[in-house]
Scaffold this motif. Structure first.
Motif, PDB file in Angstrom:
ATOM      1  N   ALA A 136     -38.738   4.119  -1.907  1.00 40.58           N
ATOM      2  CA  ALA A 136     -37.618   4.119  -2.803  1.00 40.58           C
ATOM      3  C   ALA A 136     -37.949   3.294  -3.885  1.00 40.58           C
ATOM      4  O   ALA A 136     -38.576   2.362  -4.154  1.00 40.58           O
ATOM      5  CB  ALA A 136     -36.402   3.284  -2.176  1.00 40.58           C
ATOM      6  N   HIS A 137     -37.120   3.509  -5.329  1.00 42.00           N
ATOM      7  CA  HIS A 137     -37.620   3.061  -6.474  1.00 42.00           C
ATOM      8  C   HIS A 137     -36.384   2.123  -7.058  1.00 42.00           C
ATOM      9  O   HIS A 137     -36.245   1.770  -8.284  1.00 42.00           O
ATOM     10  CB  HIS A 137     -37.932   4.185  -7.605  1.00 42.00           C
ATOM     11  N   GLY A 138     -35.532   1.629  -5.973  1.00 48.08           N
ATOM     12  CA  GLY A 138     -34.386   0.924  -6.514  1.00 48.08           C
ATOM     13  C   GLY A 138     -34.827  -0.361  -7.112  1.00 48.08           C
ATOM     14  O   GLY A 138     -34.095  -1.055  -7.902  1.00 48.08           O
ATOM     15  N   ASN A 139     -36.057  -0.951  -6.724  1.00 46.59           N
ATOM     16  CA  ASN A 139     -36.472  -2.184  -7.493  1.00 46.59           C
ATOM     17  C   ASN A 139     -37.119  -2.257  -8.737  1.00 46.59           C
ATOM     18  O   ASN A 139     -37.509  -3.207  -9.147  1.00 46.59           O
ATOM     19  CB  ASN A 139     -37.271  -2.822  -6.327  1.00 46.59           C
ATOM     20  N   ASP A 140     -37.631  -0.725  -9.021  1.00 41.18           N
ATOM     21  CA  ASP A 140     -38.510  -0.819 -10.111  1.00 41.18           C
ATOM     22  C   ASP A 140     -37.706  -1.426 -11.577  1.00 41.18           C
ATOM     23  O   ASP A 140     -38.367  -1.927 -12.401  1.00 41.18           O
ATOM     24  CB  ASP A 140     -38.606   0.880 -10.526  1.00 41.18           C
ATOM     25  N   LEU A 144     -37.629  -4.924 -15.501  1.00 40.27           N
ATOM     26  CA  LEU A 144     -36.934  -4.609 -16.633  1.00 40.27           C
ATOM     27  C   LEU A 144     -35.630  -5.270 -17.133  1.00 40.27           C
ATOM     28  O   LEU A 144     -35.275  -4.934 -18.223  1.00 40.27           O
ATOM     29  CB  LEU A 144     -36.959  -2.909 -16.765  1.00 40.27           C
ATOM     30  N   ALA A 145     -35.255  -5.869 -16.255  1.00 40.11           N
ATOM     31  CA  ALA A 145     -33.881  -6.370 -16.485  1.00 40.11           C
ATOM     32  C   ALA A 145     -33.770  -7.559 -17.563  1.00 40.11           C
ATOM     33  O   ALA A 145     -32.662  -7.985 -17.710  1.00 40.11           O
ATOM     34  CB  ALA A 145     -33.241  -6.787 -15.111  1.00 40.11           C
ATOM     35  N   SER A 146     -34.889  -8.068 -17.918  1.00 40.20           N
ATOM     36  CA  SER A 146     -34.527  -9.467 -18.568  1.00 40.20           C
ATOM     37  C   SER A 146     -35.169  -9.479 -19.929  1.00 40.20           C
ATOM     38  O   SER A 146     -35.364 -10.363 -20.602  1.00 40.20           O
ATOM     39  CB  SER A 146     -35.399 -10.529 -17.454  1.00 40.20           C
ATOM     40  N   PHE A 147     -34.939  -8.316 -20.576  1.00 36.81           N
ATOM     41  CA  PHE A 147     -35.493  -8.163 -22.064  1.00 36.81           C
ATOM     42  C   PHE A 147     -34.696  -9.137 -22.866  1.00 36.81           C
ATOM     43  O   PHE A 147     -35.215  -9.740 -23.916  1.00 36.81           O
ATOM     44  CB  PHE A 147     -35.397  -6.829 -22.415  1.00 36.81           C
ATOM     45  N   SER A 256     -25.256  -1.299 -17.079  1.00 34.39           N
ATOM     46  CA  SER A 256     -26.486  -0.570 -17.360  1.00 34.39           C
ATOM     47  C   SER A 256     -27.371  -0.561 -16.199  1.00 34.39           C
ATOM     48  O   SER A 256     -27.391  -1.659 -15.539  1.00 34.39           O
ATOM     49  CB  SER A 256     -27.096  -0.638 -18.726  1.00 34.39           C
ATOM     50  N   ARG A 257     -28.335   0.255 -16.321  1.00 34.28           N
ATOM     51  CA  ARG A 257     -29.375   0.418 -15.064  1.00 34.28           C
ATOM     52  C   ARG A 257     -30.202  -1.133 -15.369  1.00 34.28           C
ATOM     53  O   ARG A 257     -30.672  -1.668 -14.079  1.00 34.28           O
ATOM     54  CB  ARG A 257     -30.223   1.421 -15.215  1.00 34.28           C
ATOM     55  N   SER A 258     -30.485  -1.455 -16.443  1.00 30.27           N
ATOM     56  CA  SER A 258     -31.250  -2.650 -16.695  1.00 30.27           C
ATOM     57  C   SER A 258     -30.569  -3.991 -15.854  1.00 30.27           C
ATOM     58  O   SER A 258     -31.458  -4.904 -15.599  1.00 30.27           O
ATOM     59  CB  SER A 258     -31.515  -3.011 -18.073  1.00 30.27           C
ATOM     60  N   TYR A 259     -29.424  -3.805 -15.792  1.00 26.31           N
ATOM     61  CA  TYR A 259     -28.690  -5.131 -14.965  1.00 26.31           C
ATOM     62  C   TYR A 259     -28.025  -4.778 -13.669  1.00 26.31           C
ATOM     63  O   TYR A 259     -27.531  -5.586 -13.159  1.00 26.31           O
ATOM     64  CB  TYR A 259     -27.609  -5.764 -16.167  1.00 26.31           C
ATOM     65  N   ALA A 260     -28.410  -3.597 -13.100  1.00 30.14           N
ATOM     66  CA  ALA A 260     -27.873  -3.307 -11.878  1.00 30.14           C
ATOM     67  C   ALA A 260     -28.271  -4.381 -10.871  1.00 30.14           C
ATOM     68  O   ALA A 260     -27.426  -4.490  -9.801  1.00 30.14           O
ATOM     69  CB  ALA A 260     -28.109  -1.808 -11.591  1.00 30.14           C
ATOM     70  N   HIS A 261     -29.460  -4.804 -10.767  1.00 26.47           N
ATOM     71  CA  HIS A 261     -30.299  -5.405  -9.906  1.00 26.47           C
ATOM     72  C   HIS A 261     -29.418  -6.758  -9.654  1.00 26.47           C
ATOM     73  O   HIS A 261     -29.330  -7.606  -8.635  1.00 26.47           O
ATOM     74  CB  HIS A 261     -31.402  -5.905 -10.273  1.00 26.47           C
ATOM     75  N   LEU A 262     -28.475  -7.438 -10.635  1.00 26.90           N
ATOM     76  CA  LEU A 262     -27.427  -8.551 -10.678  1.00 26.90           C
ATOM     77  C   LEU A 262     -26.581  -8.257  -9.488  1.00 26.90           C
ATOM     78  O   LEU A 262     -25.873  -9.258  -9.189  1.00 26.90           O
ATOM     79  CB  LEU A 262     -26.960  -8.824 -12.096  1.00 26.90           C
ATOM     80  N   PHE A 263     -26.165  -6.958  -9.206  1.00 27.39           N
ATOM     81  CA  PHE A 263     -25.231  -6.760  -8.295  1.00 27.39           C
ATOM     82  C   PHE A 263     -25.450  -6.010  -6.914  1.00 27.39           C
ATOM     83  O   PHE A 263     -25.364  -4.815  -7.039  1.00 27.39           O
ATOM     84  CB  PHE A 263     -23.959  -6.040  -9.182  1.00 27.39           C
ATOM     85  N   LYS A 264     -25.743  -6.901  -5.989  1.00 31.55           N
ATOM     86  CA  LYS A 264     -26.144  -6.286  -4.796  1.00 31.55           C
ATOM     87  C   LYS A 264     -25.778  -7.013  -3.548  1.00 31.55           C
ATOM     88  O   LYS A 264     -25.410  -8.251  -3.792  1.00 31.55           O
ATOM     89  CB  LYS A 264     -27.917  -6.567  -4.612  1.00 31.55           C
ATOM     90  N   PRO A 265     -25.161  -6.103  -2.672  1.00 33.63           N
ATOM     91  CA  PRO A 265     -24.418  -6.825  -1.410  1.00 33.63           C
ATOM     92  C   PRO A 265     -25.430  -7.916  -0.901  1.00 33.63           C
ATOM     93  O   PRO A 265     -26.720  -7.825  -0.831  1.00 33.63           O
ATOM     94  CB  PRO A 265     -24.201  -5.897  -0.388  1.00 33.63           C
ATOM     95  N   MET A 266     -24.904  -9.001  -0.413  1.00 35.90           N
ATOM     96  CA  MET A 266     -25.539 -10.146  -0.020  1.00 35.90           C
ATOM     97  C   MET A 266     -25.826 -10.112   1.756  1.00 35.90           C
ATOM     98  O   MET A 266     -24.912  -9.369   2.016  1.00 35.90           O
ATOM     99  CB  MET A 266     -24.882 -11.536  -0.099  1.00 35.90           C
TER     100      MET A 266
END
Length: 266
Positions: A136-140, A144-147, A256-266
Motif C-alpha cells: 500500500a502506498h498510503g504513507n508515501d 511530502l506533507a511538510s513543504f 489536499s493529498r499533501s496533508y491527508a496524513h494529518l487526519f488518520k483514525p487513532m
C-alpha cells in the motif's frame, strides 16, 4: 511503466546542469528512464502530471514556480491510485535549509553535483522503490506533507500575529486571530473568514503562514489554513478525496493529498 523500468523527471533551470545530471544518472543507473527535462516550475508540474514519473529531481530556485511550490502542486494533483513520486532536491541551499529538506524528501544533492554522492542517492531511491513495490502506498505522501514547513523553518522568527488588518476603502478592519475560522487563498488575495464576516487581505498566504501560531492553525491545503480547535469532522470519499468541516459552519473544505496524513483514525 513496468516494475523493472523506473522513471524520472528532471526540473533544473540551467540547461547545462540538467543535461549533466541526466548524463551522470545514465551512467550510475542505466535502467532509469528520464521521461522529461524541464527548466521551470510550471513546466515541471505539467510534465509530472503528464508522465507520472516515479522520481522527481527538483531544483529549488526556478522561474515561474520554485521547486517547493511545484512539488506541492504536483502531489495535490497526483492520481489517488498511484504511489506519490519520490522527491530529490538538487540545491545550492546552505546546511540549515538542507536539515529541513531531509525531513520532507527522500534525499538532497548539493550543487555542483558529485558523482559519488549522486550514486548514494540512486541507492536510496532504488531501495525505496523496492520497499513499496506491491505494498500500500498510503504513507508515501507523509514525506511530502511538510513543504510549507520548509518555508516556515527558513523564515525569520517573529512573534505570532494576534491581529489581522484588512483594509476596505478608507476603513481599516482589525480582526483578532482568535476569531478567525479559516484563511483561503483567493487569486492574489486571502479571504479571512470569521463567524460573521469574510474580508480580503492582500498578503499572500505563503507570506502570512510564518506569522501564524502553529498551535492555533493547521494547513490542510496549499490554499487553506483552518483554526485547529474548530475542526469538527473529516470525510473521506470513495474516490479518495478528503473534505473537512468546521464547527458551526456548513461549507466543505478540501484537504489536499499533501496533508491527508494529518487526519488518520487513532
Amino acid at each position: 511503466m513496468s516494475a523493472n523500468t523506473p522513471t524520472a523527471l528532471i526540473a533544473e533551470d540551467e540547461p547545462l546542469l540538467a543535461r549533466a545530471l541526466a548524463k551522470t544518472l545514465g551512467k550510475l543507473w542505466p535502467g532509469l528512464q528520464i521521461q522529461a527535462i524541464v527548466h521551470d516550475g510550471v513546466s515541471a508540474i505539467d510534465a509530472a502530471h503528464q508522465h507520472l514519473p516515479d522520481i522527481l529531481f527538483m531544483d529549488i530556485q526556478m522561474p515561474e514556480r520554485n521547486g517547493l511550490d511545484a512539488v506541492e502542486d504536483i502531489v495535490d494533483g497526483w492520481p489517488a491510485d498511484r504511489p506519490a513520486p519520490l522527491i530529490v532536491f538538487v540545491t545550492a541551499f546552505d546546511r540549515f535549509a538542507i536539515d529541513a529538506f531531509e525531513r520532507a524528501a527522500v534525499d538532497y544533492v548539493l550543487k555542483p553535483v558529485e558523482s559519488e554522492r549522486l550514486g548514494l542517492t540512486c541507492e536510496r531511491l532504488q531501495a525505496r522503490l523496492t520497499e513499496r513495490h506491491g505494498t500500500a502506498h498510503g504513507n508515501d505522501t507523509a514525506a511530502l506533507a511538510s513543504f510549507h514547513a520548509l518555508r516556515l523553518a527558513s523564515a525569520a522568527q517573529e512573534p505570532p500575529l494576534t491581529m489581522i488588518q484588512a483594509g476596505i476603502g478608507t476603513t481599516l478592519h482589525m480582526i483578532a486571530t482568535a476569531d478567525i475560522h479559516y484563511f483561503e487563498a483567493d487569486n492574489k488575495y486571502v479571504r479571512v473568514v470569521t463567524q460573521h464576516r469574510a474580508l480580503l487581505i492582500r498578503t499572500p498566504l505563503r507570506d502570512l503562514m510564518p506569522r501564524l501560531d502553529t498551535r492555533q492553525f493547521t494547513q490542510i491545503h496549499r490554499g487553506i489554513v483552518v483554526c485547529t480547535a474548530l475542526i469538527d469532522k473529516v470525510v473521506r470519499e470513495d474516490a479518495g478525496k478528503i473534505h473537512l468541516y468546521l464547527k458551526g459552519r456548513s461549507e466543505r473544505l478540501t484537504v489536499s493529498r499533501s496533508y491527508a496524513h494529518l487526519f488518520k483514525p487513532m
